[in-house]
Design an enzyme around this catalytic site. Structure first.
Site: not given
Ligand code: AMP
Length: 191
Positions: A13, A88, A135, A146
């Protein structure tokens, strides 16, 4: 052009959203990236969000929504955007519609779902990224969480956007360039 990218962690993504944002000259709004930046800078949002992110849980909706509203209100986002990692869950999807209405922004053009990547490949990709980027939320245990959170909370959005006829699935189990080509074709048809 206003696009929403959906898909499990590891589907590509972020990569595809960044490429298309460059191509379309619109901002790439990745809530994960914005949150990570806040954590790094130890802002009050970052301090509140960190414990959730470290466990692979979703950050509370109110915090994320405030952050997204701020980004959508910026001048750069007036003509379009690509949302990556937001909404999300179903609550965020409803809230986004409300936000756009309130800001008198047009609705999104398309919700793109990057699918078909087998679970084992997702796990492999995430593990590789953990090694490359260091990370803190990419340890094997957090990574599994996740994916679990994705299936429980985010996957229902596929049905939600299918019901309102906005969903376009794109096969993400192909070389990166082929996925990009498919996405560009889709966008071309929209224009
Ligand atoms: P990502 O890089 O999109 O996988 O996001 C990393 C982490 O950020 C996720 O595991 C969540 O803890 C948090 N996160 C990102 N986007 C959201 C969202 N829209 N709502 C809630 N938590 C988010």
């Amino acid at each position: 052009m206003r696009l929403i990218f959906l898909g499990p962690p590891g589907a590509g993504k972020g990569t595809q959203a960044a490429i298309l944002a460059g191509f379309l000259e619109v901002p790439h709004l990745s809530t994960g990236d914005i949150l990570r930046q806040n954590v790094k800078q130890k802002t009050s949002l970052g301090v509140k969000a960190k414990s959730y992110m470290d466990k692979g849980e979703l950050v509370p909706d109110s915090l994320v929504l405030e952050m997204v509203e701020e980004k959508l209100a910026e001048k750069e986002a007036k003509e379009g955007w690509i949302l990556d990692g937001f909404p999300r869950n179903l609550y965020q999807a409803g809230a986004l519609d409300g936000l756009l209405l309130g800001m008198k922004q047009p609705e999104y053009d398309l919700v793109i779902s990057l699918d078909q990547v087998p679970e084992a490949v997702l796990v492999d990709r995430l593990a590789n990224r953990a090694r490359e980027q260091g990370r803190s939320d990419d340890t094997p245990e957090v990574l599994r969480n996740r994916l679990r959170v994705y299936h429980a909370e985010t996957e229902p959005l596929i049905q939600f956007y299918t019901n309102c006829l906005r969903l376009t699935p794109v096969n993400a189990f192909q070389p990166l360039e082929a996925v990009t080509e498919n996405l560009k074709k889709l966008i071309h048809e929209l224009k």
